[in-house]
Scaffold this active site. Structure first.
Site, PDB file in Angstrom:
ATOM      1  N   LYS A 188       1.546  10.001   5.836  1.00  0.00           N
ATOM      2  CA  LYS A 188       1.591   8.562   6.121  1.00  0.00           C
ATOM      3  C   LYS A 188       2.852   7.906   5.546  1.00  0.00           C
ATOM      4  O   LYS A 188       2.912   6.684   5.414  1.00  0.00           O
ATOM      5  CB  LYS A 188       0.312   7.902   5.594  1.00  0.00           C
ATOM      6  CG  LYS A 188      -0.971   8.442   6.251  1.00  0.00           C
ATOM      7  CD  LYS A 188      -2.182   7.554   5.990  1.00  0.00           C
ATOM      8  CE  LYS A 188      -3.410   8.042   6.771  1.00  0.00           C
ATOM      9  NZ  LYS A 188      -4.562   7.126   6.648  1.00  0.00           N
ATOM     10  N   LYS A 232      -2.223  -1.373  -3.801  1.00  0.00           N
ATOM     11  CA  LYS A 232      -3.084  -0.199  -3.729  1.00  0.00           C
ATOM     12  C   LYS A 232      -2.259   1.064  -3.836  1.00  0.00           C
ATOM     13  O   LYS A 232      -1.238   1.146  -3.139  1.00  0.00           O
ATOM     14  CB  LYS A 232      -3.796  -0.248  -2.378  1.00  0.00           C
ATOM     15  CG  LYS A 232      -4.740   0.883  -2.114  1.00  0.00           C
ATOM     16  CD  LYS A 232      -5.311   0.719  -0.740  1.00  0.00           C
ATOM     17  CE  LYS A 232      -6.213   1.880  -0.434  1.00  0.00           C
ATOM     18  NZ  LYS A 232      -6.719   1.818   0.898  1.00  0.00           N
ATOM     19  N   GLU A 269       7.603  -6.885   1.558  1.00  0.00           N
ATOM     20  CA  GLU A 269       6.296  -6.881   2.216  1.00  0.00           C
ATOM     21  C   GLU A 269       5.572  -8.208   1.962  1.00  0.00           C
ATOM     22  O   GLU A 269       4.934  -8.762   2.846  1.00  0.00           O
ATOM     23  CB  GLU A 269       5.429  -5.716   1.712  1.00  0.00           C
ATOM     24  CG  GLU A 269       5.966  -4.326   2.034  1.00  0.00           C
ATOM     25  CD  GLU A 269       5.787  -3.940   3.502  1.00  0.00           C
ATOM     26  OE1 GLU A 269       5.192  -4.711   4.271  1.00  0.00           O
ATOM     27  OE2 GLU A 269       6.253  -2.854   3.878  1.00  0.00           O
ATOM     28  N   SER A 319     -10.235   5.645  -4.541  1.00  0.00           N
ATOM     29  CA  SER A 319     -11.195   6.749  -4.672  1.00  0.00           C
ATOM     30  C   SER A 319     -10.762   7.793  -5.695  1.00  0.00           C
ATOM     31  O   SER A 319     -11.571   8.281  -6.478  1.00  0.00           O
ATOM     32  CB  SER A 319     -11.415   7.394  -3.300  1.00  0.00           C
ATOM     33  OG  SER A 319     -10.189   7.864  -2.766  1.00  0.00           O
ATOM     34  N   TYR A 354     -14.980   1.381  -6.729  1.00  0.00           N
ATOM     35  CA  TYR A 354     -16.211   2.133  -6.488  1.00  0.00           C
ATOM     36  C   TYR A 354     -17.131   2.048  -7.699  1.00  0.00           C
ATOM     37  O   TYR A 354     -18.301   2.400  -7.617  1.00  0.00           O
ATOM     38  CB  TYR A 354     -15.869   3.589  -6.142  1.00  0.00           C
ATOM     39  CG  TYR A 354     -15.034   3.648  -4.885  1.00  0.00           C
ATOM     40  CD1 TYR A 354     -15.630   3.587  -3.633  1.00  0.00           C
ATOM     41  CD2 TYR A 354     -13.630   3.685  -4.946  1.00  0.00           C
ATOM     42  CE1 TYR A 354     -14.865   3.583  -2.478  1.00  0.00           C
ATOM     43  CE2 TYR A 354     -12.857   3.684  -3.803  1.00  0.00           C
ATOM     44  CZ  TYR A 354     -13.484   3.628  -2.569  1.00  0.00           C
ATOM     45  OH  TYR A 354     -12.727   3.603  -1.429  1.00  0.00           O
ATOM     46  N   LYS A 410       0.861  -1.184   0.000  1.00  0.00           N
ATOM     47  CA  LYS A 410       0.000   0.000   0.000  1.00  0.00           C
ATOM     48  C   LYS A 410       0.892   1.228   0.000  1.00  0.00           C
ATOM     49  O   LYS A 410       1.714   1.413   0.906  1.00  0.00           O
ATOM     50  CB  LYS A 410      -0.914  -0.007   1.226  1.00  0.00           C
ATOM     51  CG  LYS A 410      -1.768   1.259   1.310  1.00  0.00           C
ATOM     52  CD  LYS A 410      -2.790   1.175   2.401  1.00  0.00           C
ATOM     53  CE  LYS A 410      -3.552   2.485   2.511  1.00  0.00           C
ATOM     54  NZ  LYS A 410      -4.571   2.444   3.550  1.00  0.00           N
ATOM     55  N   ARG A 414     -10.555  10.095   2.079  1.00  0.00           N
ATOM     56  CA  ARG A 414     -10.347  10.772   3.372  1.00  0.00           C
ATOM     57  C   ARG A 414     -11.400  11.850   3.596  1.00  0.00           C
ATOM     58  O   ARG A 414     -11.790  12.127   4.729  1.00  0.00           O
ATOM     59  CB  ARG A 414      -8.929  11.339   3.430  1.00  0.00           C
ATOM     60  CG  ARG A 414      -7.888  10.221   3.475  1.00  0.00           C
ATOM     61  CD  ARG A 414      -6.468  10.757   3.481  1.00  0.00           C
ATOM     62  NE  ARG A 414      -5.506   9.669   3.312  1.00  0.00           N
ATOM     63  CZ  ARG A 414      -4.208   9.850   3.109  1.00  0.00           C
ATOM     64  NH1 ARG A 414      -3.715  11.075   3.056  1.00  0.00           N
ATOM     65  NH2 ARG A 414      -3.410   8.817   2.963  1.00  0.00           N
TER      66      ARG A 414
END
Ligand code: PBG
Length: 311
Positions: free
Chosen positions: A200, A231, A216, A257, A296, A178, A188
Protein backbone atom coordinates in the site's frame (compact mmCIF):
# COMPACT_ATOMS: atom_id res chain seq x y z
CA UNK A 1 -3.94 18.18 41.22
CA UNK A 2 -1.15 18.99 38.81
CA UNK A 3 -1.85 16.25 36.29
CA UNK A 4 -2.00 17.67 32.76
CA UNK A 5 -3.84 14.91 30.95
CA UNK A 6 -6.94 13.01 32.05
CA UNK A 7 -8.02 10.02 30.01
CA UNK A 8 -11.77 9.29 30.16
CA UNK A 9 -14.05 6.73 28.55
CA UNK A 10 -15.65 9.57 26.57
CA UNK A 11 -12.39 9.84 24.56
CA UNK A 12 -12.69 6.31 23.23
CA UNK A 13 -14.00 4.63 20.11
CA UNK A 14 -14.37 0.84 19.95
CA UNK A 15 -13.50 -0.71 16.56
CA UNK A 16 -15.56 -3.85 15.89
CA UNK A 17 -15.73 -6.55 13.22
CA UNK A 18 -19.10 -7.71 11.96
CA UNK A 19 -19.90 -10.82 9.92
CA UNK A 20 -22.95 -12.62 8.49
CA UNK A 21 -24.91 -15.18 10.48
CA UNK A 22 -26.61 -15.45 13.83
CA UNK A 23 -25.07 -16.15 17.18
CA UNK A 24 -21.61 -16.02 15.61
CA UNK A 25 -18.59 -14.92 17.60
CA UNK A 26 -15.51 -16.11 15.75
CA UNK A 27 -12.37 -15.22 17.72
CA UNK A 28 -9.51 -13.41 15.97
CA UNK A 29 -6.32 -15.23 16.97
CA UNK A 30 -3.98 -12.25 16.80
CA UNK A 31 -6.43 -9.98 18.65
CA UNK A 32 -7.40 -11.81 21.85
CA UNK A 33 -10.72 -10.55 23.19
CA UNK A 34 -11.94 -9.55 19.72
CA UNK A 35 -14.09 -11.60 17.38
CA UNK A 36 -15.93 -11.40 14.09
CA UNK A 37 -19.48 -11.08 15.41
CA UNK A 38 -22.83 -11.44 13.72
CA UNK A 39 -25.18 -8.47 14.10
CA UNK A 40 -27.09 -9.94 17.07
CA UNK A 41 -23.85 -10.49 19.00
CA UNK A 42 -22.47 -7.11 18.01
CA UNK A 43 -25.58 -5.49 19.48
CA UNK A 44 -24.72 -7.09 22.83
CA UNK A 45 -21.16 -5.78 22.59
CA UNK A 46 -22.47 -2.32 21.74
CA UNK A 47 -24.77 -2.40 24.74
CA UNK A 48 -21.85 -3.14 27.04
CA UNK A 49 -19.81 -0.36 25.43
CA UNK A 50 -22.63 2.15 25.88
CA UNK A 51 -22.98 1.07 29.51
CA UNK A 52 -19.29 1.79 30.01
CA UNK A 53 -19.64 5.30 28.66
CA UNK A 54 -17.93 4.69 25.30
CA UNK A 55 -19.45 7.19 22.86
CA UNK A 56 -18.52 5.68 19.49
CA UNK A 57 -18.11 2.45 17.55
CA UNK A 58 -16.14 1.98 14.31
CA UNK A 59 -17.45 -0.79 12.07
CA UNK A 60 -15.51 -3.12 9.79
CA UNK A 61 -17.47 -5.73 7.81
CA UNK A 62 -16.19 -9.19 6.85
CA UNK A 63 -17.35 -9.53 3.26
CA UNK A 64 -17.80 -13.03 1.85
CA UNK A 65 -15.30 -13.90 -0.89
CA UNK A 66 -17.96 -14.51 -3.53
CA UNK A 67 -19.17 -10.90 -3.12
CA UNK A 68 -15.73 -9.38 -3.74
CA UNK A 69 -14.78 -8.03 -7.15
CA UNK A 70 -12.33 -5.58 -8.66
CA UNK A 71 -14.48 -2.48 -8.12
CA UNK A 72 -15.97 -3.55 -4.79
CA UNK A 73 -19.58 -3.20 -5.96
CA UNK A 74 -20.86 -4.78 -2.72
CA UNK A 75 -19.82 -1.56 -0.95
CA UNK A 76 -22.87 0.25 -2.36
CA UNK A 77 -25.42 -2.49 -1.81
CA UNK A 78 -28.13 -0.91 0.41
CA UNK A 79 -28.91 -4.29 2.00
CA UNK A 80 -25.30 -5.33 2.37
CA UNK A 81 -23.88 -6.47 5.69
CA UNK A 82 -22.66 -3.01 6.75
CA UNK A 83 -25.89 -1.06 6.06
CA UNK A 84 -27.88 -3.73 7.92
CA UNK A 85 -25.47 -3.45 10.86
CA UNK A 86 -25.71 0.34 10.93
CA UNK A 87 -29.51 0.26 10.93
CA UNK A 88 -29.63 -2.31 13.76
CA UNK A 89 -27.14 -0.35 15.86
CA UNK A 90 -28.84 3.01 15.38
CA UNK A 91 -32.20 1.48 16.25
CA UNK A 92 -30.90 -0.09 19.46
CA UNK A 93 -28.60 2.78 20.47
CA UNK A 94 -29.58 6.04 18.76
CA UNK A 95 -26.97 8.01 20.75
CA UNK A 96 -24.03 5.75 19.96
CA UNK A 97 -21.90 7.47 17.29
CA UNK A 98 -21.56 5.03 14.41
CA UNK A 99 -18.38 5.49 12.40
CA UNK A 100 -17.94 3.64 9.12
CA UNK A 101 -14.81 2.93 7.11
CA UNK A 102 -14.63 4.21 3.54
CA UNK A 103 -12.13 2.20 1.49
CA UNK A 104 -12.43 -0.59 -1.07
CA UNK A 105 -10.23 -3.20 0.59
CA UNK A 106 -12.83 -5.33 2.43
CA UNK A 107 -14.90 -5.47 -0.78
CA UNK A 108 -12.11 -5.75 -3.31
CA UNK A 109 -10.87 -9.01 -4.82
CA UNK A 110 -7.46 -7.29 -5.02
CA UNK A 111 -7.41 -6.35 -1.33
CA UNK A 112 -6.44 -2.77 -2.14
CA UNK A 113 -8.13 0.44 -0.97
CA UNK A 114 -8.45 1.64 -4.56
CA UNK A 115 -9.11 0.11 -7.96
CA UNK A 116 -6.16 -1.83 -9.40
CA UNK A 117 -5.43 -1.43 -13.09
CA UNK A 118 -2.35 -3.04 -14.69
CA UNK A 119 -0.79 -3.45 -11.27
CA UNK A 120 -1.30 0.20 -10.31
CA UNK A 121 -3.74 1.56 -7.75
CA UNK A 122 -5.59 4.22 -9.69
CA UNK A 123 -6.55 7.29 -7.67
CA UNK A 124 -9.09 9.17 -9.76
CA UNK A 125 -11.05 6.16 -10.92
CA UNK A 126 -11.52 5.20 -7.27
CA UNK A 127 -12.99 8.54 -6.13
CA UNK A 128 -16.59 8.12 -7.40
CA UNK A 129 -16.71 4.63 -5.86
CA UNK A 130 -15.72 6.05 -2.47
CA UNK A 131 -18.28 8.84 -2.78
CA UNK A 132 -21.04 6.34 -3.58
CA UNK A 133 -19.94 4.10 -0.69
CA UNK A 134 -20.14 6.99 1.77
CA UNK A 135 -23.67 7.86 0.59
CA UNK A 136 -24.77 4.23 1.06
CA UNK A 137 -23.39 4.30 4.61
CA UNK A 138 -25.02 7.66 5.38
CA UNK A 139 -28.33 6.45 4.00
CA UNK A 140 -28.21 3.53 6.46
CA UNK A 141 -27.64 5.97 9.33
CA UNK A 142 -23.87 6.35 9.78
CA UNK A 143 -22.97 9.48 11.80
CA UNK A 144 -19.35 9.75 10.68
CA UNK A 145 -17.95 8.34 7.46
CA UNK A 146 -14.23 7.77 7.75
CA UNK A 147 -12.16 7.48 4.59
CA UNK A 148 -9.16 5.27 5.38
CA UNK A 149 -8.20 4.75 1.73
CA UNK A 150 -5.67 7.61 1.35
CA UNK A 151 -6.69 8.45 -2.23
CA UNK A 152 -6.10 12.13 -2.99
CA UNK A 153 -9.22 14.27 -3.28
CA UNK A 154 -11.61 11.81 -1.68
CA UNK A 155 -12.82 14.11 1.10
CA UNK A 156 -14.05 16.65 -1.45
CA UNK A 157 -15.98 14.18 -3.61
CA UNK A 158 -17.48 12.57 -0.53
CA UNK A 159 -18.60 15.93 0.89
CA UNK A 160 -20.20 16.88 -2.42
CA UNK A 161 -21.96 13.53 -2.83
CA UNK A 162 -23.21 13.53 0.78
CA UNK A 163 -24.56 17.07 0.53
CA UNK A 164 -26.21 16.36 -2.80
CA UNK A 165 -27.96 13.34 -1.29
CA UNK A 166 -29.19 15.47 1.63
CA UNK A 167 -26.75 14.15 4.23
CA UNK A 168 -25.40 17.54 5.23
CA UNK A 169 -25.18 16.49 8.88
CA UNK A 170 -23.04 13.42 8.28
CA UNK A 171 -19.46 14.18 9.28
CA UNK A 172 -16.26 13.13 7.51
CA UNK A 173 -13.65 11.74 9.88
CA UNK A 174 -10.64 11.68 7.64
CA UNK A 175 -7.73 9.30 8.08
CA UNK A 176 -5.41 12.19 7.31
CA UNK A 177 -1.94 10.85 8.06
CA UNK A 178 -2.24 7.13 7.58
CA UNK A 179 1.08 5.39 7.25
CA UNK A 180 2.00 2.31 5.21
CA UNK A 181 2.47 0.40 8.44
CA UNK A 182 3.26 -3.20 9.30
CA UNK A 183 1.21 -2.76 12.48
CA UNK A 184 -2.03 -3.44 10.55
CA UNK A 185 -1.23 -7.18 10.27
CA UNK A 186 -3.85 -8.55 12.72
CA UNK A 187 -6.60 -6.33 11.20
CA UNK A 188 -5.95 -7.73 7.73
CA UNK A 189 -6.15 -11.24 9.16
CA UNK A 190 -9.48 -10.39 10.82
CA UNK A 191 -11.04 -9.24 7.54
CA UNK A 192 -8.98 -11.41 5.20
CA UNK A 193 -8.25 -8.13 3.42
CA UNK A 194 -4.49 -8.23 2.84
CA UNK A 195 -3.42 -7.00 -0.62
CA UNK A 196 -3.33 -9.92 -3.06
CA UNK A 197 -0.37 -8.32 -4.80
CA UNK A 198 2.06 -5.49 -4.04
CA UNK A 199 1.74 -3.23 -1.02
CA UNK A 200 0.00 0.00 0.00
CA UNK A 201 3.07 2.21 -0.23
CA UNK A 202 1.88 4.15 -3.29
CA UNK A 203 -1.04 5.64 -1.37
CA UNK A 204 -0.35 5.32 2.36
CA UNK A 205 2.41 7.49 3.83
CA UNK A 206 6.09 6.67 4.26
CA UNK A 207 6.82 6.12 7.98
CA UNK A 208 9.91 8.28 7.49
CA UNK A 209 7.86 11.41 6.71
CA UNK A 210 6.22 13.93 9.00
CA UNK A 211 6.18 17.19 6.97
CA UNK A 212 4.05 15.33 4.43
CA UNK A 213 1.38 15.02 7.15
CA UNK A 214 1.02 18.81 7.03
CA UNK A 215 0.32 18.64 3.28
CA UNK A 216 -2.31 15.98 3.90
CA UNK A 217 -3.78 18.18 6.64
CA UNK A 218 -4.00 21.23 4.36
CA UNK A 219 -5.79 19.19 1.69
CA UNK A 220 -8.22 17.58 4.14
CA UNK A 221 -9.09 20.93 5.73
CA UNK A 222 -9.66 22.58 2.36
CA UNK A 223 -11.80 19.66 1.17
CA UNK A 224 -14.09 19.74 4.23
CA UNK A 225 -12.88 17.13 6.73
CA UNK A 226 -14.49 17.33 10.18
CA UNK A 227 -11.66 15.60 11.98
CA UNK A 228 -8.18 14.42 11.09
CA UNK A 229 -6.74 11.11 12.20
CA UNK A 230 -3.20 9.84 12.66
CA UNK A 231 -2.63 6.12 12.30
CA UNK A 232 -0.99 4.06 13.81
CA UNK A 233 -0.80 5.68 17.25
CA UNK A 234 2.20 5.22 19.52
CA UNK A 235 4.90 5.07 16.80
CA UNK A 236 3.58 8.42 15.50
CA UNK A 237 3.14 10.55 18.63
CA UNK A 238 5.20 13.32 17.00
CA UNK A 239 2.78 13.43 14.07
CA UNK A 240 -0.22 13.65 16.42
CA UNK A 241 1.42 16.60 18.14
CA UNK A 242 2.29 18.20 14.81
CA UNK A 243 -1.32 18.07 13.61
CA UNK A 244 -2.58 19.26 17.01
CA UNK A 245 -0.32 22.31 16.71
CA UNK A 246 -1.49 23.12 13.16
CA UNK A 247 -5.25 22.65 13.16
CA UNK A 248 -8.32 23.67 15.10
CA UNK A 249 -10.09 20.48 13.98
CA UNK A 250 -10.40 17.56 16.39
CA UNK A 251 -7.46 15.17 16.07
CA UNK A 252 -8.08 11.44 16.35
CA UNK A 253 -5.48 8.73 16.90
CA UNK A 254 -5.82 5.06 16.01
CA UNK A 255 -4.14 2.64 18.40
CA UNK A 256 -4.10 -0.10 15.75
CA UNK A 257 -4.46 -3.87 15.76
CA UNK A 258 -0.72 -4.58 15.93
CA UNK A 259 -0.26 -2.22 18.87
CA UNK A 260 -3.06 -4.01 20.71
CA UNK A 261 -1.74 -7.46 19.72
CA UNK A 262 1.75 -6.60 20.97
CA UNK A 263 0.46 -5.77 24.44
CA UNK A 264 -1.75 -8.87 24.57
CA UNK A 265 1.06 -11.18 23.46
CA UNK A 266 3.55 -9.80 25.96
CA UNK A 267 0.95 -9.96 28.73
CA UNK A 268 0.14 -13.61 27.88
CA UNK A 269 3.81 -14.42 28.48
CA UNK A 270 3.76 -12.55 31.74
CA UNK A 271 6.22 -9.99 30.38
CA UNK A 272 3.99 -6.93 30.68
CA UNK A 273 1.15 -5.75 32.87
CA UNK A 274 -1.54 -5.35 30.19
CA UNK A 275 -3.88 -3.07 32.12
CA UNK A 276 -1.15 -0.63 33.13
CA UNK A 277 0.45 -0.60 29.66
CA UNK A 278 -2.92 -0.04 27.97
CA UNK A 279 -3.81 2.98 30.12
CA UNK A 280 -0.27 4.35 29.75
CA UNK A 281 -0.45 3.99 25.95
CA UNK A 282 -3.83 5.71 25.69
CA UNK A 283 -2.80 8.49 28.07
CA UNK A 284 0.30 9.09 25.93
CA UNK A 285 -1.87 9.41 22.81
CA UNK A 286 -4.05 11.95 24.56
CA UNK A 287 -1.01 13.84 25.94
CA UNK A 288 0.36 14.11 22.40
CA UNK A 289 -2.87 15.85 21.35
CA UNK A 290 -5.49 13.26 20.43
CA UNK A 291 -9.09 14.24 21.25
CA UNK A 292 -10.49 10.91 20.10
CA UNK A 293 -8.77 7.54 20.47
CA UNK A 294 -9.73 4.43 18.50
CA UNK A 295 -8.56 1.38 20.44
CA UNK A 296 -9.36 -2.33 20.60
CA UNK A 297 -8.77 -1.93 24.34
CA UNK A 298 -11.67 0.56 24.68
CA UNK A 299 -13.87 -1.73 26.80
CA UNK A 300 -11.02 -2.75 29.09
CA UNK A 301 -9.80 0.82 29.45
CA UNK A 302 -13.30 2.11 30.23
CA UNK A 303 -13.71 -0.60 32.87
CA UNK A 304 -10.35 0.21 34.45
CA UNK A 305 -11.12 3.93 34.47
CA UNK A 306 -14.47 3.26 36.08
CA UNK A 307 -12.87 1.07 38.77
CA UNK A 308 -10.36 3.83 39.44
CA UNK A 309 -13.23 6.30 39.73
CA UNK A 310 -12.04 8.24 36.72
CA UNK A 311 -14.38 6.88 34.04
C1 PBG B 1 -8.58 -0.39 5.58
C2 PBG B 1 -8.17 -0.18 6.99
C3 PBG B 1 -7.05 -0.74 7.62
C4 PBG B 1 -7.15 -0.40 8.96
C5 PBG B 1 -8.32 0.37 9.12
N1 PBG B 1 -8.93 0.51 7.88
C6 PBG B 1 -5.97 -1.61 7.12
C7 PBG B 1 -5.14 -1.20 5.98
O1 PBG B 1 -5.09 -0.03 5.59
O2 PBG B 1 -4.51 -2.09 5.44
C8 PBG B 1 -6.18 -0.85 10.02
C9 PBG B 1 -6.68 -0.92 11.41
C10 PBG B 1 -5.85 -1.67 12.36
O3 PBG B 1 -4.78 -2.25 12.06
O4 PBG B 1 -6.29 -1.73 13.51
N2 PBG B 1 -8.54 0.67 4.73
Amino acid sequence: MVRETELTSSDLVLPAFVCEGEGVSDPIASMPGHARQSIDRLLETAKTAVGLGIPGIALFPVIRDELKNSTGTESTSPDGLLPRTIRALKEAHPDLVVITDVALDPYSSDGHDGVVRDGEIVNDETLPLLAAMSVTQAEAGADVVAPSDMMDGRVRVMREALDEAGHTNVAIGSYCAKYASAFYGPFREALDSAPRGGDKKTYQMDPANSREALRELALDEAEGADWVMVKPGLPYLDVIQLLRDHTALPVAAYHVSGEYGQLKAAAERGWLDYDACLLESLTALKRAGADVIFTYGAMEAARLLREAGAG
